[in-house]
Design a protein around this motif. Structure first.
Motif, PDB file in Angstrom:
ATOM      1  N   LYS A   1       0.830  -1.205   0.000  1.00  8.89           N
ATOM      2  CA  LYS A   1       0.000   0.000   0.000  1.00  8.89           C
ATOM      3  C   LYS A   1       0.864   1.254   0.000  1.00  8.89           C
ATOM      4  N   VAL A   2       1.933   1.234   0.783  1.00  6.09           N
ATOM      5  CA  VAL A   2       2.842   2.378   0.840  1.00  6.09           C
ATOM      6  C   VAL A   2       3.496   2.599  -0.517  1.00  6.09           C
ATOM      7  N   LEU A   3       3.951   1.521  -1.146  1.00  6.64           N
ATOM      8  CA  LEU A   3       4.576   1.643  -2.467  1.00  6.64           C
ATOM      9  C   LEU A   3       3.589   2.144  -3.505  1.00  6.64           C
ATOM     10  N   ARG A   4       2.338   1.688  -3.438  1.00 14.02           N
ATOM     11  CA  ARG A   4       1.307   2.126  -4.384  1.00 14.02           C
ATOM     12  C   ARG A   4       1.058   3.631  -4.238  1.00 14.02           C
ATOM     13  N   VAL A   5       0.933   4.102  -2.994  1.00 12.88           N
ATOM     14  CA  VAL A   5       0.706   5.531  -2.756  1.00 12.88           C
ATOM     15  C   VAL A   5       1.912   6.345  -3.221  1.00 12.88           C
ATOM     16  N   PHE A   6       3.106   5.844  -2.944  1.00  7.63           N
ATOM     17  CA  PHE A   6       4.335   6.513  -3.362  1.00  7.63           C
ATOM     18  C   PHE A   6       4.360   6.678  -4.885  1.00  7.63           C
ATOM     19  N   LYS A   7       4.058   5.594  -5.602  1.00 11.55           N
ATOM     20  CA  LYS A   7       4.036   5.646  -7.071  1.00 11.55           C
ATOM     21  C   LYS A   7       2.932   6.576  -7.573  1.00 11.55           C
TER      22      LYS A   7
ATOM     23  N   LYS B   1       3.334   9.838  -9.931  1.00  8.37           N
ATOM     24  CA  LYS B   1       2.632   9.902 -11.211  1.00  8.37           C
ATOM     25  C   LYS B   1       1.784  11.177 -11.302  1.00  8.37           C
ATOM     26  N   THR B   2       1.100  11.498 -10.225  1.00  6.49           N
ATOM     27  CA  THR B   2       0.289  12.716 -10.181  1.00  6.49           C
ATOM     28  C   THR B   2       1.174  13.947 -10.280  1.00  6.49           C
ATOM     29  N   ARG B   3       2.292  13.929  -9.580  1.00  9.33           N
ATOM     30  CA  ARG B   3       3.251  15.044  -9.618  1.00  9.33           C
ATOM     31  C   ARG B   3       3.710  15.303 -11.045  1.00  9.33           C
TER      32      ARG B   3
ATOM     33  N   ALA C   1      11.045  20.137  -6.834  1.00  6.98           N
ATOM     34  CA  ALA C   1      10.643  20.417  -5.449  1.00  6.98           C
ATOM     35  C   ALA C   1       9.652  19.369  -4.938  1.00  6.98           C
ATOM     36  N   SER C   2       8.681  19.013  -5.763  1.00  5.40           N
ATOM     37  CA  SER C   2       7.690  18.027  -5.326  1.00  5.40           C
ATOM     38  C   SER C   2       8.315  16.636  -5.188  1.00  5.40           C
ATOM     39  N   ARG C   3       9.228  16.280  -6.077  1.00  6.22           N
ATOM     40  CA  ARG C   3       9.915  14.981  -5.977  1.00  6.22           C
ATOM     41  C   ARG C   3      10.708  14.909  -4.683  1.00  6.22           C
ATOM     42  N   LEU C   4      11.451  15.968  -4.391  1.00  3.93           N
ATOM     43  CA  LEU C   4      12.244  15.995  -3.166  1.00  3.93           C
ATOM     44  C   LEU C   4      11.366  15.909  -1.916  1.00  3.93           C
ATOM     45  N   LYS C   5      10.241  16.619  -1.909  1.00  3.14           N
ATOM     46  CA  LYS C   5       9.347  16.612  -0.749  1.00  3.14           C
ATOM     47  C   LYS C   5       8.711  15.239  -0.544  1.00  3.14           C
ATOM     48  N   ILE C   6       8.244  14.616  -1.614  1.00  5.50           N
ATOM     49  CA  ILE C   6       7.643  13.282  -1.507  1.00  5.50           C
ATOM     50  C   ILE C   6       8.676  12.295  -0.967  1.00  5.50           C
ATOM     51  N   ASN C   7       9.855  12.291  -1.577  1.00  7.75           N
ATOM     52  CA  ASN C   7      10.899  11.355  -1.155  1.00  7.75           C
ATOM     53  C   ASN C   7      11.318  11.609   0.291  1.00  7.75           C
ATOM     54  N   GLU C   8      11.435  12.874   0.671  1.00 12.49           N
ATOM     55  CA  GLU C   8      11.830  13.231   2.034  1.00 12.49           C
ATOM     56  C   GLU C   8      10.825  12.706   3.059  1.00 12.49           C
ATOM     57  N   GLU C   9       9.538  12.907   2.776  1.00 11.68           N
ATOM     58  CA  GLU C   9       8.496  12.462   3.713  1.00 11.68           C
ATOM     59  C   GLU C   9       8.470  10.946   3.853  1.00 11.68           C
ATOM     60  N   PHE C  10       8.618  10.236   2.755  1.00  7.74           N
ATOM     61  CA  PHE C  10       8.603   8.776   2.828  1.00  7.74           C
ATOM     62  C   PHE C  10       9.866   8.243   3.514  1.00  7.74           C
ATOM     63  N   LYS C  11      11.016   8.851   3.248  1.00  3.91           N
ATOM     64  CA  LYS C  11      12.257   8.416   3.913  1.00  3.91           C
ATOM     65  C   LYS C  11      12.205   8.676   5.410  1.00  3.91           C
ATOM     66  N   ARG C  12      11.637   9.806   5.794  1.00  4.86           N
ATOM     67  CA  ARG C  12      11.566  10.161   7.207  1.00  4.86           C
ATOM     68  C   ARG C  12      10.740   9.142   7.992  1.00  4.86           C
TER      69      ARG C  12
ATOM     70  N   ARG D   1      -2.900   9.987   0.451  1.00  5.06           N
ATOM     71  CA  ARG D   1      -3.996   9.902  -0.525  1.00  5.06           C
ATOM     72  C   ARG D   1      -4.711  11.254  -0.641  1.00  5.06           C
ATOM     73  N   SER D   2      -4.891  11.924   0.473  1.00  4.08           N
ATOM     74  CA  SER D   2      -5.536  13.240   0.449  1.00  4.08           C
ATOM     75  C   SER D   2      -4.695  14.240  -0.330  1.00  4.08           C
ATOM     76  N   VAL D   3      -3.393  14.217  -0.120  1.00  2.00           N
ATOM     77  CA  VAL D   3      -2.485  15.112  -0.843  1.00  2.00           C
ATOM     78  C   VAL D   3      -2.538  14.813  -2.338  1.00  2.00           C
ATOM     79  N   GLU D   4      -2.536  13.542  -2.688  1.00  2.00           N
ATOM     80  CA  GLU D   4      -2.586  13.150  -4.103  1.00  2.00           C
ATOM     81  C   GLU D   4      -3.888  13.630  -4.742  1.00  2.00           C
ATOM     82  N   THR D   5      -4.990  13.505  -4.037  1.00  2.00           N
ATOM     83  CA  THR D   5      -6.288  13.955  -4.547  1.00  2.00           C
ATOM     84  C   THR D   5      -6.317  15.469  -4.714  1.00  2.00           C
ATOM     85  N   ILE D   6      -5.797  16.192  -3.744  1.00  2.00           N
ATOM     86  CA  ILE D   6      -5.764  17.657  -3.841  1.00  2.00           C
ATOM     87  C   ILE D   6      -4.921  18.095  -5.026  1.00  2.00           C
ATOM     88  N   LEU D   7      -3.756  17.489  -5.193  1.00  2.00           N
ATOM     89  CA  LEU D   7      -2.902  17.826  -6.341  1.00  2.00           C
ATOM     90  C   LEU D   7      -3.637  17.571  -7.651  1.00  2.00           C
ATOM     91  N   ARG D   8      -4.252  16.403  -7.749  1.00  2.00           N
ATOM     92  CA  ARG D   8      -4.899  15.993  -8.998  1.00  2.00           C
ATOM     93  C   ARG D   8      -6.126  16.840  -9.317  1.00  2.00           C
TER      94      ARG D   8
END
Length: 103
Positions: A6-12, A16-18, A31-42, A60-67
């Motif tokens: 589930k985590v990998l699916r959300v990450f992908k 994709k949305t970005r 900037a968005s790539r770095l932020k996504i990667n930073e949050e998941f690594k943390r 999921r909420s962030v992905e929906t808002i972006l999209r």
């Protein structure tokens, strides 16, 4: 499906949305790539199922808002901005009418 999948699916999905939302904007893409990667690594060592579920819900909420809510805009002149909405955001613009005409 396991929480790791589930985590990998959300990450992908976020990446994709970005790519779709920030197409042709290298600064925003980076900037968005770095932020996504930073949050998941943390949070990669999180083991609590409850916390993982909450973070997945947030992602999921962030992905929906972006999209659904982000539109690209570009300054073309001093007081002019060019909007570039994606086709998925364009809706039929039909005005509301209290008394429809009978044909």
């Amino acid at each position: 499906m396991g929480s790791r999948m589930k985590v990998l699916r959300v990450f992908k999905d976020l990446h994709k949305t970005r790519k779709d939302v920030f197409k042709d904007d290298n600064r925003a893409m980076t900037a968005s790539r770095l932020k996504i990667n930073e949050e998941f690594k943390r949070n990669k060592n999180e083991t609590s199922d409850e916390n993982i579920k909450e973070m997945l819900k947030m992602a999921r909420s962030v992905e929906t808002i972006l999209r659904e809510n982000v539109i690209q805009a570009e300054h073309v002149e001093e007081n002019k901005i060019l909007l570039r909405p994606r086709k998925s955001l364009l809706l039929e613009n039909v005005p509301y009418c209290d008394n429809p005409r009978k044909t």
